[in-house]
Scaffold this motif. Structure first.
Motif, PDB file in Angstrom:
ATOM      1  N   TRP A 130       0.846  -1.202   0.000  1.00 40.97           N
ATOM      2  CA  TRP A 130       0.000   0.000   0.000  1.00 40.97           C
ATOM      3  C   TRP A 130       0.875   1.244   0.000  1.00 40.97           C
ATOM      4  N   SER A 131       1.937   1.214   0.764  1.00 42.31           N
ATOM      5  CA  SER A 131       2.834   2.361   0.834  1.00 42.31           C
ATOM      6  C   SER A 131       3.412   2.702  -0.538  1.00 42.31           C
ATOM      7  N   GLY A 132       3.797   1.653  -1.314  1.00 46.38           N
ATOM      8  CA  GLY A 132       4.349   1.908  -2.648  1.00 46.38           C
ATOM      9  C   GLY A 132       3.372   2.625  -3.548  1.00 46.38           C
ATOM     10  N   TYR A 133       2.097   2.242  -3.485  1.00 45.32           N
ATOM     11  CA  TYR A 133       1.096   2.889  -4.340  1.00 45.32           C
ATOM     12  C   TYR A 133       0.792   4.309  -3.884  1.00 45.32           C
ATOM     13  N   VAL A 134       0.694   4.519  -2.596  1.00 43.46           N
ATOM     14  CA  VAL A 134       0.365   5.864  -2.136  1.00 43.46           C
ATOM     15  C   VAL A 134       1.518   6.822  -2.413  1.00 43.46           C
ATOM     16  N   ILE A 172       7.128   5.064   6.775  1.00 39.81           N
ATOM     17  CA  ILE A 172       6.108   5.781   7.538  1.00 39.81           C
ATOM     18  C   ILE A 172       4.688   5.493   7.042  1.00 39.81           C
ATOM     19  N   PRO A 173       4.410   5.547   5.709  1.00 37.95           N
ATOM     20  CA  PRO A 173       3.030   5.269   5.271  1.00 37.95           C
ATOM     21  C   PRO A 173       2.543   3.881   5.669  1.00 37.95           C
ATOM     22  N   ALA A 174       3.433   2.883   5.672  1.00 40.21           N
ATOM     23  CA  ALA A 174       3.026   1.526   6.048  1.00 40.21           C
ATOM     24  C   ALA A 174       2.593   1.463   7.510  1.00 40.21           C
ATOM     25  N   ILE A 175       3.269   2.232   8.362  1.00 36.52           N
ATOM     26  CA  ILE A 175       2.893   2.280   9.775  1.00 36.52           C
ATOM     27  C   ILE A 175       1.488   2.869   9.921  1.00 36.52           C
ATOM     28  N   ILE A 176       1.231   3.935   9.182  1.00 35.08           N
ATOM     29  CA  ILE A 176      -0.050   4.636   9.294  1.00 35.08           C
ATOM     30  C   ILE A 176      -1.205   3.723   8.918  1.00 35.08           C
ATOM     31  N   VAL A 177      -1.095   3.010   7.781  1.00 36.43           N
ATOM     32  CA  VAL A 177      -2.220   2.190   7.326  1.00 36.43           C
ATOM     33  C   VAL A 177      -2.435   0.987   8.233  1.00 36.43           C
ATOM     34  N   ALA A 178      -1.354   0.400   8.760  1.00 37.75           N
ATOM     35  CA  ALA A 178      -1.499  -0.753   9.651  1.00 37.75           C
ATOM     36  C   ALA A 178      -2.255  -0.371  10.918  1.00 37.75           C
ATOM     37  N   LEU A 179      -1.923   0.765  11.494  1.00 35.90           N
ATOM     38  CA  LEU A 179      -2.595   1.186  12.721  1.00 35.90           C
ATOM     39  C   LEU A 179      -4.040   1.624  12.450  1.00 35.90           C
ATOM     40  N   ALA A 180      -4.284   2.220  11.276  1.00 33.42           N
ATOM     41  CA  ALA A 180      -5.651   2.634  10.941  1.00 33.42           C
ATOM     42  C   ALA A 180      -6.574   1.423  10.793  1.00 33.42           C
ATOM     43  N   VAL A 219      -7.207  -6.023   2.453  1.00 33.36           N
ATOM     44  CA  VAL A 219      -6.377  -7.215   2.631  1.00 33.36           C
ATOM     45  C   VAL A 219      -5.699  -7.183   4.002  1.00 33.36           C
ATOM     46  N   ILE A 220      -5.201  -6.007   4.371  1.00 37.36           N
ATOM     47  CA  ILE A 220      -4.599  -5.867   5.701  1.00 37.36           C
ATOM     48  C   ILE A 220      -5.632  -6.205   6.763  1.00 37.36           C
ATOM     49  N   ALA A 260       2.496  -4.876  16.249  1.00 38.52           N
ATOM     50  CA  ALA A 260       3.536  -5.758  15.709  1.00 38.52           C
ATOM     51  C   ALA A 260       3.587  -5.666  14.181  1.00 38.52           C
ATOM     52  N   VAL A 261       2.416  -5.637  13.547  1.00 42.45           N
ATOM     53  CA  VAL A 261       2.347  -5.519  12.088  1.00 42.45           C
ATOM     54  C   VAL A 261       2.975  -4.205  11.636  1.00 42.45           C
ATOM     55  N   ALA A 262       2.681  -3.131  12.323  1.00 39.95           N
ATOM     56  CA  ALA A 262       3.217  -1.819  11.949  1.00 39.95           C
ATOM     57  C   ALA A 262       4.738  -1.795  12.049  1.00 39.95           C
ATOM     58  N   ILE A 263       5.285  -2.421  13.084  1.00 42.35           N
ATOM     59  CA  ILE A 263       6.747  -2.439  13.255  1.00 42.35           C
ATOM     60  C   ILE A 263       7.413  -3.211  12.114  1.00 42.35           C
ATOM     61  N   ALA A 264       6.872  -4.396  11.769  1.00 45.91           N
ATOM     62  CA  ALA A 264       7.457  -5.185  10.680  1.00 45.91           C
ATOM     63  C   ALA A 264       7.327  -4.445   9.349  1.00 45.91           C
ATOM     64  N   ALA A 265       6.177  -3.806   9.116  1.00 46.86           N
ATOM     65  CA  ALA A 265       5.975  -3.073   7.871  1.00 46.86           C
ATOM     66  C   ALA A 265       6.942  -1.908   7.752  1.00 46.86           C
ATOM     67  N   ALA A 266       7.314  -1.330   8.869  1.00 47.23           N
ATOM     68  CA  ALA A 266       8.215  -0.182   8.849  1.00 47.23           C
ATOM     69  C   ALA A 266       9.640  -0.565   8.472  1.00 47.23           C
ATOM     70  N   LEU A 267      10.006  -1.835   8.683  1.00 45.80           N
ATOM     71  CA  LEU A 267      11.419  -2.206   8.621  1.00 45.80           C
ATOM     72  C   LEU A 267      11.793  -3.200   7.525  1.00 45.80           C
ATOM     73  N   PHE A 268      10.811  -3.818   6.826  1.00 46.79           N
ATOM     74  CA  PHE A 268      11.143  -4.864   5.862  1.00 46.79           C
ATOM     75  C   PHE A 268      10.523  -4.565   4.500  1.00 46.79           C
TER      76      PHE A 268
END
Length: 536
Positions: free
Chosen positions: A122-126, A166-174, A358-359, A403-411
């Motif tokens: 999602w981050s790549g598209y946004v 950063i965008p991946a963290i935002i969408v995971a928490l939302a 999907v998330i 946990a999802v937000a942390i992994a999305a931020a780093l990989f």
């Protein structure tokens, strides 16, 4: 460790401590489509092209075939035991507590990492939409996590491509917040997102199929069938693409929240899988045929893994700027290259809106695995705490989302998808074995849905899962042993002693072998049946 929990006990426990049944066949099928169509086709098309070139279309067929036979096995068990827990519950009833723990632990890895992978997609598209739509250049160091490689058993980061996403963290928490609001509300939002997603892919197919150039499909398999090393080639791409199909597994975890699950779960599983397979092949053909799908090469002319430092360096070369394999928003990129930049931006907007569905399903599935494992006493029962207003397991949902937000931020997305596949394939393998064992040990149990040709289908499923796991990249294959070792420490330190089966707890008294015959007298001082005191 080999103690089993009977299906009768599982079903009775679910009735006593059940989640609210609110999902019908249409909602369940839409949930399946929402979980399946997502990062696999919007994002992983690029990674699959890097591994297999245009041959990724064969990879889709291989992965889809393995997933189809696994779906048939899942359908039988899900219809027999319509409770939360998916492969974990089925394994507990057939193969015993230790293997059930291993499967549940693997599913936790699968769902959490999968949700992280989709968040990165999602981050790549946004970010592509921000750059191409409004011309703002988002800082690279804040738009991607580091790339990783295994130094023995030690993961080593490379921060040249980015520090944190950063965008991946935002969408995971939302999405986590939406799930806490409630299952029915989430399903309604998901239905809208699925419609947007299917419409966007339909437009992509209509625009790309007429401009296919057969020259773009040659060489069809530049890395061969198996590739020069693990994880490459058509089969290696199939092992990665398997990630794009696994959303149907999340449907089975919703069995306990489904009306008439014996009928509706098989409909949701097989219907969503069949619908999505057609889309996958058409989109893959359109992408490869329209602009080509040849992999980029390393500095020495060698094949390189997507997401690796060598791959990042190759994509940084001006000659590869337009390559499909280097795009973080593959389908929108294809449309821009063939002369439809505004439609490409619109598709990016659709992905921006639709990928969170999907998330949602991945986090949803993971929290339900946690929920049922805690309900069995293998994890702290505080995880089953329900929100007083929203009636959802908010503690475990919030924990999962962080946990999802942390992994999305780093990989990066490709590595996350491969890691998720490793846990998924193990769980599917165990389900395939469980179907066969249960046919022998409990042949007379009612089966609302029976796997056809089970003595052919189930072994094919097990063999296919093992085959794809073997062809995952080396780093991805190293994660399950490490994750599994951590899980075994937790099991023997806590679950082995706290398990309800181990402690002889019979949650439904009627199932106790020494249960009294006839009405059970009330405890001294107990409130009268049906009184306000009893209800309170």
């Amino acid at each position: 460790m080999w103690r089993v929990k009977s299906l009768d006990a599982i079903l009775a426990t679910a009735e006593k401590k059940s989640l609210h049944r609110s999902l019908g066949p249409v909602q369940l099928t839409l949930l399946g489509i929402g979980a399946i169509i997502g990062t696999g086709i919007f994002v992983l098309t690029a990674a699959a092209s890097q591994k297999a070139g245009p041959g990724m279309m064969v990879s889709f067929v291989i992965a889809g075939a393995v997933c189809a036979v696994a779906a048939l096995c899942y359908s039988e068990l899900a219809a027999m035991a319509p409770v939360s827990g998916s492969a974990y519950t089925y394994t507990y009833a057939v193969l015993g507590e230790l293997l059930a723990w291993c499967v549940g632990w693997a599913l936790i890895l699968e769902y959490a990492v999968a949700a992280s992978a989709v968040s990165v997609g999602w981050s790549g598209y946004v970010l592509g939409l921000i750059e191409n739509g409004i011309g703002f250049d988002f800082p690279d160091l804040l738009s991607a996590g580091p790339t990783w490689s295994m130094n023995g058993f030690i993961p080593t980061p490379d921060f040249s491509a980015g520090i944190v996403n950063i965008p991946a963290i935002i969408v995971a928490l939302a999405v986590t917040g939406l799930l806490i609001l409630g299952t029915t509300e989430s399903a309604r939002v998901n239905a809208i997102l699925v419609a947007i997603k299917v419409a966007a892919l339909t437009v992509f197919i209509v625009l790309t199929l007429p401009v296919i150039d057969t020259a773009n499909l040659s060489p069809f398999a530049p890395n061969g069938l198996f590739g020069a090393y693990s994880g490459m080639g058509i089969v290696g791409a199939a092992a990665s693409i398997f990630f794009a199909y696994v959303g149907f597994d999340a449907v089975s975890t919703a069995a306990e929240e489904t009306k008439n699950p014996q009928r509706n779960v098989p409909i949701g599983l097989i219907g969503s899988l069949a619908f999505c397979t057609v889309f996958y092949l058409l989109v893959a053909l359109g992408a490869a045929g329209a602009i080509g799908a040849q992999p980029v090469l390393g500095a020495a002319g060698q094949a390189v893994q997507p997401g690796s430092p060598a791959f990042v360096a190759a994509c940084a070369l001006p000659a590869n700027a337009e390559a499909l394999v280097c795009s973080n928003e593959a389908l929108a990129h294809v449309l821009r290259v063939i002369g439809h930049p505004q439609v490409g931006n619109a598709l990016g907007t659709a992905a921006l809106l639709a990928l969170p569905s999907v998330i949602l399903m991945m986090i949803y599935g993971q929290t339900r695995i946690f929920f049922v494992m805690a309900r069995d006493g293998l994890l702290p029962e505080g995880l089953t705490k329900m929100h007083k207003r929203f009636k959802t397991p908010y503690v475990v949902t919030l924990f999962t989302g962080v946990a999802v937000a942390i992994a999305a931020a780093l990989f990066p997305v490709g590595q996350l998808a491969d890691i998720s596949n490793s846990g998924t394939l193990f769980a599917f393998f165990m389900v395939s074995i469980a179907v066969l064992i249960l046919r022998k040990t409990d042949p007379n149990r009612k089966r609302p849905f029976k796997t056809p040709l089970v003595w052919i289908i189930a072994p094919l499923s097990a063999a296919g899962c093992a085959f794809l796991f073997w062809n995952l990249p080396h780093d991805a294959k190293m994660v399950p042993p490490i994750w599994g070792a951590v899980g075994l420490v937790i099991y023997f330190a806590y679950g082995f002693r706290k398990s309800h089966v181990a402690r002889g707890l019979v949650e439904v008294p009627e199932l106790s072998p020494d249960a009294p015959v006839g009405p059970v007298p009330p405890m001294p001082g107990a409130p009268a049946p049906g009184s306000k005191e009893e209800r309170d």
